[in-house]
Every structure is written in C-alpha cells, then in structure tokens.
Design a protein around this motif. Structure first.
Motif: not given
Length: 554
Positions: A87-90, A36, A34, A42-44, A93, A48
């Motif tokens: 909620r998971l990104g764009t 954020n 997670d 999420d995707i970011p 991302d 990471s």
C-alpha cells in the motif's frame, strides 16, 4: 545529573560526524503525502515532496515503519522486515526515494522494530502451526498456562495497550505480548532471532540507508526463568540491569554485534536508541561507541514551558553527552506524544489528559481550554531555543507548520490500539498527532492526496497548509526554514556557556563563535542588546517580548 557517570569512550566517538549536529525530520509515512489517492501516505508521496524537504533545510529524514503490516499498531506490527508495504509502494520506490534524498544532501534513517513482530509474520504463523516445544515457537515467548488445566495466563501482567499481556493459542499455550495482542514478543535468547536482525540491518544498509532508529531498544532481552513474578513483584524489582523485562545489561551484547555491522560500512551506519530508562547512567550505555552510539533524550517531552526546567534538562543532557562522547538529542514532538504547540497551550495539563469527573479533558480540547495562539507562540520560542543548542534535533512532521493536536476524532474514526484497549497514552491514543498533513488550503484532503485521508483533518488545517504558509513571510514554516538555514551557518562546537540574565524566567547562552540565544519564558518584556539575527515573533528594538526567543550575532 550525577558525577558518577563515567564511561570509557574511544576517542573516535568524539570525532565530529554528520549525526552529531544533525536536524532529523521524522516522517510518519502513512500521513505525510499520498501519491496514489487511496487515502494512505506512501513512499512515492515522500519522493514527490523531496524538494520541500530540501527547502526546509534538514540534514536527514527518519521514516517510521513502512514495512508490510496489518496496522494493528500504526505499522509497528511488522510482518516482513525486508520489504515495503504494497500500500506504500515497492522496494524500487524506496530506492528511488533514497536516491532523490541523497541527491539533495539528505540522509535516510529507518525505524527498526526488534522487540516484537506482527502476528502475521511468517515466523509466528509457523510457530502456531508447529506446536508446543518446537524450534519455531522458541523464536517467541510461549508458556503453558496456570491452573490445573492451563486456562489461566502464566502471570497477571498487563499489556501497555491495556488488557492482559498473554494470549492463548489453539493448543492451549500462551504467548507474551508487551504491546498489542497482534505483536508477539521475540525471544532474543534465540540465536536465529539475532542472526535474522543482522541480516535485516545489512539489507537496508546495502540499499543506502544511513542509519537506524531502534524502537523500544531497552526491551529486547528478558529473563523469564520460572517462577515468574506477579505484577506487584515485578514493580518492586529495580530497573538496574537485572530486571526481568526492562533495560537488562545483556541487551548491550546485541548492540555490540550491531555496532560491528554498522562499522563495517564506509561511512559507518548510525543508530539512535529509543530507550526509556531510569537514570542517565543507564541511558549512557545505549549511547556508547561500542553500542548504538546515540540515545534519545525525551526529557523535554514531559517538561512545561518553564525556564528552570529547560535549563536543568539542557545542562544535564550536555553533561551526559560529554561523559559518553556521544551527542545529545533534542525532541519536542514525535508520533507518540501530543504536539508541543498544544502542550504549551495547556500549561496546567502539560500536554497530558486529566480525569475530571466522568469526562476526559483531551490534550488539544475542548477548544475553550486551549490557548491556541499562546501555545503556538511558546512552541516557536522553544523550537528556536532547541535549534540553537549543541547536539542533534529531531523534528516531527507538521511541527514546522505550527500544527496543533487534532482532538476532534470520533471513536469510530480512531485507529490507535491504545485508545480501544484503554492502556497507555491516557486512554486517548496517538491519532491526534498522526493526522495527514495539509499541503494546500483547499481540496478534499488539503492536498494530502486525491481522495480523502485515513484520519479526519479539521477545517482549521487550511490556515496551516504548506501553500498558505510558504506565501507568508511571518509563518511558522518560513521561521523554520530560516532557522535551519542560519543554523547551518552558525552551528559550531558542542559547548555553550550560560549568561546570567538577572531573571529566573529568561535563559541566555553563548556558543563558541559568539552566537547567542535568549529565550524569555516569562510574561514581561526583557531588555535586549546585540544584533538580532532571527526572532521567533514580533520584536521591538531593544526589547525581547514575553514567550519569545531571539538569536544574536556574535
């Protein structure tokens, strides 16, 4: 295994390709990392951890659904197939994640869920508004009800997640949902449905996706010609290609079209079918070169830690792979089953639940029924055996940490519809294998995110955190890393030869380059010869301990 399995396969299917021998790591995005701090992976967060994935030594990641969803079924209720859940990104991302993984030599496989949409999908909302007999409703499976006023469902069919499989809408019609009520089934006889999924496959392929995992690939096409059979009548119909709901021969017309799409790319996009079918012959159709190219072998998900079961499953599936020209897939855990460390710690239950009196004995608990150390030891041995086999191996996030199933989840904290509706998965649901990963031994969510996790993490997660295991040379994580590193060096060909051991509880085979794998499934040591390359647990010279696998250099 039967000699009747003969399929005419083009020679190019037999040419080695990355997916044939790949180690694919399944990521359940909402529970991986997670970025954020909202408690949902999420995707970011995946981006990471790109270096972690590279250090692990995998060849590809498979992402469970990350699309916009109300999470009625953990993301498998898709509201938009060509976007990322906010909620998971764009999409940006997603593109960054793909680029980062590709830069590290890791392929990307995404989940496609073609049997049903979310009830929030624009198509279904249009169908509700459009009314009876509309083109919008024809994209789904709508029927008038039974009885004089249509107030009874069209059939007595039951949903996999429990309860009836038909839901009535405001104007009195009913729609079919094999899974949750929020997951209306699509009508794959509708050309618009077929065309839209081709568009989806191209959308993600154009963004650099290397392959697709096809959810319930055996369920798309249906024959709902009136009169519809009852549940009892349905159960009596053989699943041999003409069943009204499952594994119909005409589903392969869909996949032949998809194969044309996949092969229009350079390199061709890959696909693997989740196809729960009755026979090897039926599964082979999904793995054909004219279709998806590969199909999951789930046989080990329902096997005990037992030498005879493993040998039969291995031999049968390698024979099937030779006949289809595909390569087999080895799986011990995924997002739908009890983690194999726990299954092997509950040998009498075989990872399932058993009704005892008025209480459910849950996979992973109660604690006094679980041999936690023994389950972990057997899991390491089984994993090393699998990684020594020809074919591709699919791993599930967290197994490299030796994680057990999380059983201690209160009813009000659970999320899986199978739990609330009392349907499949023994009424317990699948939340126990979907708990967010522990990255650090401390912190509010063991490093998963800054502010908690969407499912409760147990205190014992601290012992399995990535930072703890990375610093321990004898950890399960470091065993996986070394096994995957050596596998890249040793893996060759798609054959093996069994070596008789003189014991029913010890399996031994040799690969074409002389690499040998020996697994002691028993409780007594086994005499060992050869140069040890890697072992799943402590070993003394000349002796292979109980419930241990060793790799020997050729």
């Amino acid at each position: 295994m039967t000699d009747a399995l003969v399929i005419d396969t083009p020679e190019d299917q037999r040419t080695p390709a990355w997916w044939r021998q790949a180690v694919v790591y399944q990521i359940y995005p909402r529970s991986f990392a997670d970025a954020n701090g909202d408690g949902i992976g999420d995707i970011p967060g995946i981006l990471s951890r790109a270096d972690y994935l590279a250090d692990l030594g995998i060849d590809a990641v498979w992402l469970s659904p990350f699309y916009p969803s109300a999470l009625a079924d953990g993301g498998y209720d898709v509201a938009d197939y060509r976007d990322v859940d906010p909620r998971l990104g764009t999409l940006a991302d997603f593109d960054a994640m793909v680029a980062a993984l590709h830069a590290r030599g890791i392929k990307v496989v995404v989940d496609i869920v073609p049997n049903h949409t979310s009830n929030l999908h624009a198509w279904f909302q249009e169908a509700l508004a459009a009314g009876r007999g509309s083109a919008a409703r024809d994209r789904y499976i709508f029927r008038d009800g039974a009885g004089p006023d249509g107030a009874e469902p069209p059939t007595d069919w039951q949903s996999t997640f429990g309860g009836g499989a038909w839901e009535r809408v405001e104007d009195g019609q009913w729609y079919f949902h094999h899974f949750a009520v929020e997951q209306p089934d699509l009508n794959w006889a509708n050309p618009e449905v077929r065309a839209d999924f081709v568009k989806t496959l191209r959308f993600w392929s154009d963004r650099g996706v290397d392959g697709f995992r096809i959810d319930v690939a055996h369920m798309l096409t249906k024959d709902l010609t009136e009169p519809l059979p009852s549940t009892a009548e349905l159960a009596a119909i053989p699943r041999d290609g003409n069943h009204p709901l499952f594994d119909r021969d005409d589903v392969h017309e869909v996949y032949a079209q998809w194969r044309e799409v996949f092969d229009s790319y350079d390199p061709p996009r890959t696909a693997v079918a989740e196809a729960w079918v009755e026979t090897p012959e039926r599964r082979a159709k999904y793995a054909s070169a004219e279709g998806l190219g590969q199909a999951f072998n789930f046989d080990l998900l329902v096997a005990d830690f037992d030498a005879a079961q493993f040998r039969t499953i291995i031999a049968d599936n390698l024979a099937q792979a030779r006949m289809t020209g595909s390569s087999t897939t080895w799986v011990l855990s995924n997002h739908d089953v009890t983690r194999h460390a726990t299954r092997y710690g509950l040998p009498a239950l075989n990872g399932r639940t058993v009704k005892q009196g008025t209480e459910w004995v849950a996979a992973g608990g109660p604690e006094e029924r679980l041999d936690r150390a023994g389950g972990g030891r057997r899991a390491r041995a089984a994993t090393m055996l699998l990684l020594g086999l020809p074919g591709s191996t699919y791993m599930y996030q967290g197994e490299e940490l030796g994680l057990h199933e999380v059983a201690a989840i209160a009813p009000d904290q659970r999320q899986d519809p199978a739990f609330f509706r009392g349907g499949a998965f023994d009424g317990l649901g699948r939340d126990g294998c979907r708990v967010p990963l522990p990255w650090t031994a401390s912190g509010t969510s063991f490093g998963f995110g800054a502010d908690g996790a969407h499912l409760p993490q147990p205190a014992w997660f601290s012992e399995h955190a990535v930072d703890v295991e990375a610093a321990d040379s004898g950890s399960t994580l470091n065993l996986y890393r070394e096994a995957l590193r050596l596998r890249h060096e040793l893996q060759t060909g798609e054959e093996l030869e069994w070596i008789e051991t003189g014991r029913d509880d010890v399996l031994r085979f040799v690969r074409p380059n002389g690499w040998q794998v020996v697994t002691n499934f028993g409780t007594e040591p086994y005499p060992l010869d050869g140069e040890v390359v890697l072992v799943s647990g402590p070993v003394e010279p000349g002796v292979l301990p109980a419930e241990t696998t060793v790799w020997l250099k050729g």
